[in-house]
Design a protein around this motif. Structure first.
Motif, PDB file in Angstrom:
ATOM      1  N   GLY A   1       0.785  -1.230   0.000  1.00 23.20           N
ATOM      2  CA  GLY A   1       0.000   0.000   0.000  1.00 23.20           C
ATOM      3  C   GLY A   1       0.814   1.275   0.000  1.00 23.20           C
ATOM      4  N   LEU A   2       2.122   1.182  -0.187  1.00 22.40           N
ATOM      5  CA  LEU A   2       2.987   2.354  -0.228  1.00 22.40           C
ATOM      6  C   LEU A   2       3.119   2.800  -1.683  1.00 22.40           C
ATOM      7  N   THR A   3       2.149   3.578  -2.136  1.00 21.70           N
ATOM      8  CA  THR A   3       2.056   3.882  -3.565  1.00 21.70           C
ATOM      9  C   THR A   3       2.335   5.342  -3.915  1.00 21.70           C
ATOM     10  N   TRP A   4       2.638   6.198  -2.927  1.00 20.87           N
ATOM     11  CA  TRP A   4       2.890   7.604  -3.237  1.00 20.87           C
ATOM     12  C   TRP A   4       3.984   7.713  -4.290  1.00 20.87           C
ATOM     13  N   ASN A   5       3.816   8.649  -5.217  1.00 23.41           N
ATOM     14  CA  ASN A   5       4.827   8.894  -6.228  1.00 23.41           C
ATOM     15  C   ASN A   5       4.574  10.238  -6.879  1.00 23.41           C
ATOM     16  N   ALA A   6       5.480  10.647  -7.742  1.00 27.54           N
ATOM     17  CA  ALA A   6       5.344  11.874  -8.517  1.00 27.54           C
ATOM     18  C   ALA A   6       5.893  11.614  -9.916  1.00 27.54           C
ATOM     19  N   ALA A   7       5.166  12.087 -10.920  1.00 26.94           N
ATOM     20  CA  ALA A   7       5.597  11.922 -12.304  1.00 26.94           C
ATOM     21  C   ALA A   7       6.743  12.887 -12.600  1.00 26.94           C
ATOM     22  N   LEU A   8       7.672  12.418 -13.411  1.00 27.14           N
ATOM     23  CA  LEU A   8       8.797  13.256 -13.826  1.00 27.14           C
ATOM     24  C   LEU A   8       8.494  13.900 -15.169  1.00 27.14           C
ATOM     25  N   GLU A   9       8.999  15.090 -15.369  1.00 27.81           N
ATOM     26  CA  GLU A   9       8.785  15.826 -16.610  1.00 27.81           C
ATOM     27  C   GLU A   9       9.311  15.044 -17.824  1.00 27.81           C
ATOM     28  N   THR A  10      10.389  14.304 -17.614  1.00 30.31           N
ATOM     29  CA  THR A  10      10.992  13.541 -18.706  1.00 30.31           C
ATOM     30  C   THR A  10      10.401  12.134 -18.858  1.00 30.31           C
ATOM     31  N   GLY A  11       9.361  11.844 -18.076  1.00 27.23           N
ATOM     32  CA  GLY A  11       8.749  10.520 -18.097  1.00 27.23           C
ATOM     33  C   GLY A  11       9.249   9.696 -16.932  1.00 27.23           C
ATOM     34  N   GLY A  12       8.459   8.757 -16.538  1.00 27.91           N
ATOM     35  CA  GLY A  12       8.826   7.915 -15.411  1.00 27.91           C
ATOM     36  C   GLY A  12       8.355   8.493 -14.093  1.00 27.91           C
ATOM     37  N   LEU A  13       8.798   7.854 -13.015  1.00 31.10           N
ATOM     38  CA  LEU A  13       8.345   8.234 -11.684  1.00 31.10           C
ATOM     39  C   LEU A  13       9.524   8.576 -10.773  1.00 31.10           C
TER      40      LEU A  13
END
Length: 177
Positions: A147-159
């Motif tokens: 359940g540890l799903t926090w993330n942020a998208a990167l401008e260049t793609g990916g996380l």
């Protein structure tokens, strides 16, 4: 040697991890507070009993801001779930000192069965006559399964943060009885 209890020697033990950061490097960290209990006959590890308890608030990645975020509800939610636990459910020999160690891992209130590659060494006597046993375990867990799903998208793609967490455990025990 009959089954006996083994006391954790914290000064010769450690728990560390690494995770992919921005898809270009790995961030490493460790837990500074943990305890383990073991009851085992090193000559017959089939009946090994083992538990590991980790204090989530002892996490250290060398960045106080990141450590605080990891303790927050975005990740471990340390206030509600202050401990990570592992309880051995089975062990399978792979030859020599190599084993597959399976147990129930609980993180943030979610329990999953995980198998770690383990090396169990000893027993051996130290220069003061104490009987010691070593356990090293490595594996990969996926934080999303807990359940540890926090993330942020990167401008260049990916996380920003990878899902796969590489875990490394080194524990040394002294025979207690």
């Amino acid at each position: 040697m009959a089954a006996s209890n083994w006391a954790l020697d914290k000064s010769h033990s450690g728990i560390s991890f690494s995770v992919r950061h921005m898809m270009i490097t790995n961030v490493r960290g460790n837990f500074n507070e943990f305890d383990a209990t073991v009851s085992a006959d090193p000559a017959n590890l089939a009946d090994l009993e083992a538990t590991l308890t980790i204090d989530v608030n002892s996490i250290s990645t060398k960045d106080e801001g990141r450590d605080g975020h990891l303790k927050s509800p975005d990740f471990f939610n340390a206030e509600q779930f202050p401990q990570i636990t592992f309880k051995k459910t089975s062990i399978e020999t792979k030859g020599g000192e190599d084993y597959a160690l399976t147990g129930d891992l609980t993180i943030a209130g979610v329990t999953k069965s995980v198998t770690l590659n383990a090396e169990i060494s000893g027993p051996a006597k130290d220069p003061w006559g104490n009987v010691k046993l070593g356990v090293a375990a490595d594996g990969v867990i996926h934080r999303s399964e807990f359940g540890l799903t926090w993330n942020a998208a990167l401008e260049t793609g990916g996380l920003l943060v990878g899902d796969a967490i590489k875990v490394h455990i080194e524990l040394e025990f002294a025979q207690a009885n």
